[in-house]
Design a protein around this motif. Structure first.
Motif, short mmCIF file in Angstrom:
data_model
loop_
_atom_site.label_atom_id
_atom_site.label_comp_id
_atom_site.label_asym_id
_atom_site.label_seq_id
_atom_site.Cartn_x
_atom_site.Cartn_y
_atom_site.Cartn_z
N TRP A 102 0.50 -38.16 -24.76
CA TRP A 102 -0.32 -39.28 -25.05
C TRP A 102 0.58 -40.50 -25.44
N LEU A 103 1.91 -40.17 -25.64
CA LEU A 103 2.75 -41.42 -25.88
C LEU A 103 2.86 -42.09 -24.51
N ARG A 104 2.74 -41.16 -23.25
CA ARG A 104 3.04 -41.93 -22.07
C ARG A 104 1.86 -42.88 -21.67
N THR A 105 0.70 -42.16 -22.10
CA THR A 105 -0.51 -43.08 -21.57
C THR A 105 -1.07 -43.93 -22.60
N GLU A 106 -0.74 -43.69 -23.87
CA GLU A 106 -1.18 -44.70 -24.92
C GLU A 106 -0.16 -45.51 -25.64
N GLY A 107 0.99 -45.07 -25.75
CA GLY A 107 2.28 -45.73 -26.39
C GLY A 107 2.22 -45.70 -27.73
N SER A 108 1.11 -45.21 -28.47
CA SER A 108 1.51 -45.25 -29.87
C SER A 108 0.68 -44.01 -30.47
N LEU A 109 1.09 -43.21 -31.54
CA LEU A 109 0.53 -41.88 -31.73
C LEU A 109 1.18 -41.56 -33.33
N ASN A 110 0.34 -41.24 -34.07
CA ASN A 110 0.62 -40.74 -35.28
C ASN A 110 0.49 -39.01 -35.43
N ALA A 111 1.07 -38.55 -36.51
CA ALA A 111 1.09 -37.15 -36.58
C ALA A 111 1.39 -37.00 -38.13
#
Length: 348
Positions: A267-276
């Motif tokens: 996800w980080l490589r495709t969208e660049g931002s992510l929460n957990a």
């Protein structure tokens, strides 16, 4: 759910192949005469009457013999499911009572001597996988498990596939795995499902018609992670990554920490931002912790480019109240937090 998976589930409820054909034909009609079902399902009219009575007793259909000709109706799926759940709940106390009286087996092994049985067991283990699957197999044996691998992907299983004895990705391997690697050399056929069960077979057992070697199927709580460690640590790094699938849809809640790390990486490589959202405990104090923060980085050795110090290392770095904390999975000791559950969600 595809047709093959639906058929497999019905067979687990005791349906024979002919019963599956008959029942699915009736579902397509909703209600029909026995002769209509027989023609469409490729069975005899007499068989339809017989199986309809059995299916009626089990709550799947209704037989209206007060009209001429007799009409057979499929009960609404929600009623069928409710009936199955009620039956299951009814027998639960008796099952639990018997279970407490019997010592549960903690380990199980099966020795296999034939190639056909090895492939059958691999197929069965793939079919029952729920979260994570590792598999190495020669390129010329992929077709035997292709349908099961696709179904596993459709269920959301993280599939790590290492195809051996090939210099290029076979066309038939498209869409079979989350991450695919190839290696020109032979290696043992290895499979693990959810770190719980698996199989190891010598390479020659799948390539030679005559061999005295044997394979082992295991269900052992300590052996599963060991085989995964060997697969990821010894074989995965020497293979070449040739295909990586899209990340799973969000939000995604996982108790399989390695899967959460891999999905977060994609996800980080495709969208660049992510929460957990992290649920677990602080390692230094053992105090419970639950918070949501932005994922700053991931550490892993599965997807290229890897950045782990050792292949099986997997962790998240998450912003917690302005401080970067590291999160590991079960048994973590070098990270700040041992996670029990991770929910990946869009950065809001």
């Amino acid at each position: 759910m595809d047709d093959a998976t639906l058929r497999a589930h019905l067979q687990r409820f005791g349906f024979s192949e002919k019963e599956v054909d008959t029942y699915l034909t009736l579902l397509a009609h909703g209600a029909a005469k026995a002769s209509t079902i027989a023609d469409d399902a490729g069975v005899s009219k007499r068989y339809v009457y017989s199986v309809s009575e059995e299916l009626a007793d089990r709550g799947f259909v209704e037989v209206d013999d007060h009209v001429v000709p007799t009409m057979i109706r499929a009960r609404p799926p929600e009623e069928v499911v409710d009936h199955l759940i009620t039956d299951a709940e009814t027998i639960r106390p008796a099952l639990e009572n018997r279970h407490t009286k019997t010592e549960q087996a903690t380990e199980q092994f099966e020795v296999i001597k034939s190639r056909e049985t090895v492939l059958k067991r691999i197929t069965e283990l793939i079919e029952h996988s729920e979260s994570e699957l590792t598999l190495s197999l020669p390129a010329d044996r992929l077709s035997a498990v292709a349908d099961e691998l696709r179904a596993a992907l459709d269920r959301g299983v993280l599939v790590m596939l290492l195809i051996t004895e090939t210099d290029e990705l076979p066309a038939s391997a498209e869409g079979l795995a989350s991450i695919t690697r190839i290696w020109r050399e032979p290696m043992p056929a290895m499979l693990t499902a959810d770190d719980r069960v698996g199989l190891v077979a010598p390479a020659e057992m799948l390539t030679s018609s005559h061999t005295e070697t044997q394979a082992i199927v295991f269900a052992h709580p300590q052996l599963g992670p060991v085989i995964v460690g060997s697969f990821v640590g010894n074989y995965w790094p020497v293979a070449t990554e040739v295909a990586v699938g899209d990340p799973a849809a969000l939000p995604l809640t996982e108790t399989d920490f390695r899967k959460a790390v891999i999905e977060a990486t994609l996800w980080l490589r495709t969208e660049g931002s992510l929460n957990a959202r992290i649920e677990g405990r602080w390692i230094d104090t053992s105090e419970p912790v639950s918070f949501e923060g932005r994922i700053v980085d991931t550490t892993q050795g599965i997807v290229e480019p890897t950045n782990s110090q050792f292949p099986i290392e997997a962790s998240l770095t998450v912003d917690h109240e302005g401080t970067h904390v590291t999160v590991g999975g079960e048994g973590a000791f070098i990270e700040d937090i041992e996670a029990e559950r991770v929910t990946l969600c869009n950065d809001s």
